[in-house]
Each structure stands twice: as structure tokens, then as C-alpha cells.
Design a protein around this motif. Sequence first.
Motif, PDB file in Angstrom:
ATOM      1  N   TRP A   1      -1.463   5.463  -7.166  1.00 40.81           N
ATOM      2  CA  TRP A   1      -2.913   5.603  -7.111  1.00 40.81           C
ATOM      3  C   TRP A   1      -3.295   7.067  -6.928  1.00 40.81           C
ATOM      4  O   TRP A   1      -4.278   7.539  -7.487  1.00 40.81           O
ATOM      5  N   GLY A   2      -2.505   7.773  -6.135  1.00 47.97           N
ATOM      6  CA  GLY A   2      -2.788   9.183  -5.895  1.00 47.97           C
ATOM      7  C   GLY A   2      -2.751  10.015  -7.162  1.00 47.97           C
ATOM      8  O   GLY A   2      -3.477  11.005  -7.290  1.00 47.97           O
TER       9      GLY A   2
ATOM     10  N   ARG B   1      -7.265   6.287  -3.930  1.00 48.38           N
ATOM     11  CA  ARG B   1      -6.580   5.936  -2.687  1.00 48.38           C
ATOM     12  C   ARG B   1      -6.343   4.427  -2.611  1.00 48.38           C
ATOM     13  O   ARG B   1      -7.077   3.646  -3.211  1.00 48.38           O
TER      14      ARG B   1
ATOM     15  N   ASN C   1       2.435   1.755  -3.480  1.00 49.05           N
ATOM     16  CA  ASN C   1       1.518   2.161  -4.547  1.00 49.05           C
ATOM     17  C   ASN C   1       0.733   3.438  -4.255  1.00 49.05           C
ATOM     18  O   ASN C   1      -0.070   3.871  -5.083  1.00 49.05           O
ATOM     19  N   ALA C   2       0.977   4.046  -3.098  1.00 46.35           N
ATOM     20  CA  ALA C   2       0.181   5.217  -2.706  1.00 46.35           C
ATOM     21  C   ALA C   2       0.287   6.358  -3.721  1.00 46.35           C
ATOM     22  O   ALA C   2      -0.727   6.938  -4.135  1.00 46.35           O
ATOM     23  N   ASP C   3       1.498   6.681  -4.136  1.00 48.03           N
ATOM     24  CA  ASP C   3       1.674   7.784  -5.093  1.00 48.03           C
ATOM     25  C   ASP C   3       1.069   7.439  -6.449  1.00 48.03           C
ATOM     26  O   ASP C   3       0.460   8.293  -7.102  1.00 48.03           O
TER      27      ASP C   3
ATOM     28  N   VAL D   1      -5.521   1.792   0.706  1.00 50.37           N
ATOM     29  CA  VAL D   1      -5.407   1.760   2.166  1.00 50.37           C
ATOM     30  C   VAL D   1      -5.445   0.316   2.661  1.00 50.37           C
ATOM     31  O   VAL D   1      -5.865  -0.595   1.942  1.00 50.37           O
TER      32      VAL D   1
ATOM     33  N   SER E   1       0.838  -1.203   0.000  1.00 49.90           N
ATOM     34  CA  SER E   1       0.000   0.000   0.000  1.00 49.90           C
ATOM     35  C   SER E   1       0.870   1.250   0.000  1.00 49.90           C
ATOM     36  O   SER E   1       0.571   2.227  -0.695  1.00 49.90           O
ATOM     37  N   HIS E   2       1.977   1.211   0.762  1.00 51.48           N
ATOM     38  CA  HIS E   2       2.900   2.356   0.780  1.00 51.48           C
ATOM     39  C   HIS E   2       3.554   2.526  -0.593  1.00 51.48           C
ATOM     40  O   HIS E   2       3.676   3.642  -1.107  1.00 51.48           O
TER      41      HIS E   2
END
Length: 207
Positions: free
Chosen positions: A187-188, A193, A183-185, A195, A180-181
Motif C-alpha cells: 500500500w505504501g 496506508r 500489506n504495509a509496503d 492500519v 496489515s503488516h
Amino acid sequence: MKTQNNSIVITGGAGGIGQACARTFKNQPIILTDYSQEKVDESVQTLKNEGFNVSGIACDITNTSDIEKLVNYVSEKGSFKALIHTAGVSGTVKDLKKVYTIDLVATELLIDAFHKIAGQGSVAVLLSSMMAHAVPPNEAYDEALKNPQAENSFETVSQFVNGDSDIMYNFAKLGVHLLSHKNADKWGEKAARIVTVSPGVIETPMP
């Protein structure tokens, strides 16, 4: 012409957690998926009888072709709103590779596939576990967990679990956090999001 219906996709949709999640979306179109079409059909019918707007398709989440069929099915139904990823196995399967593949590798496959249809306001909710927090950060295995499809990733992590599939489960769920960390950017950039949720013990049938 597609109907823009903001579908909620639930993996493990025939299981206890998947069914509980589905029931929180009474006024949303729901798409259930699980490994068995028979179980999917039974779960879909149960929810339809309760007044839910629900459909379903079987999917082996460790198989990229099956995941592609799932994503195409979701796209044909309309717009994608959320992926609620509850599918997984526990350490009781007594198979290190199976735990790693289903709980972690498949999670990355789903993240990558659904990112392609993610749009503004959509979200991927990944079920991790409180046991993920029992594994301390360590450069020796963190990089492997962040890249579960990489060559020797499984072998690297296996060195730290003492042949115990329950411990492998903990490591795999830590990997879900790390994915999740990672891929955060990504997806952002789509105004979407990604999570994780870390439940405690839940008394529901699990493979």
C-alpha cells in the motif's frame, strides 16, 4: 465524467459500529455496504434523513464476485479515499470456519480488491480487537494467519483453538494485524496506508 468525491466506504455499514463510523464523516460522501440490501437501504435512508451524503450497495464480503461489484460501484461514484472495514462476526456464531472466513479471509479479499483502486492519501482501516493481543506470536500459526487463503491455513489454525469459536475469533483478529503488516509496503508504494484499530468491548448488536 466521474466526480472526484473521495468516497468513504464502510463495510458492516448497517451495524452499530458501521453507523457510528459513518456519522463521523458528515461532510464526506459515504458508501455503505452490508450483506442485506434491505438493511443497507434502511441505513442509507436514516443517514440521508440526517443530512448525510450517502449511498449503498449490498455485498457478501466472502464472495469475490460481490466484492468486485462493490469496487466497481465505488469507482463509478468517483475517487476512493478510505475503506473502514467493520464487518465481522463474533464467536457466538459457534462455527469455526464461519468466523475464520468472515473475519479473516474476507479481510484479505477486501485488502486485495481495494488496493487496485487505492491512490495517494487513501487508507484502509481494519477493525481488529483487543482480543487479538491475547494470542501470543507463534511461528506454528502466524504464517497461516498471514495467508488465510492458502491451502490448509484454516486447518493449521484450528489445531490451536480447541474447537472454541471465541478463541478462533481471537486468532482471526490477530490475523487482521498480520495482514496489515504484510500489506504495509504494498500500500505504501501507492502512497496509501493500511492500519488496524483494536476496540475493546462495544455494546452493539453483532452476528
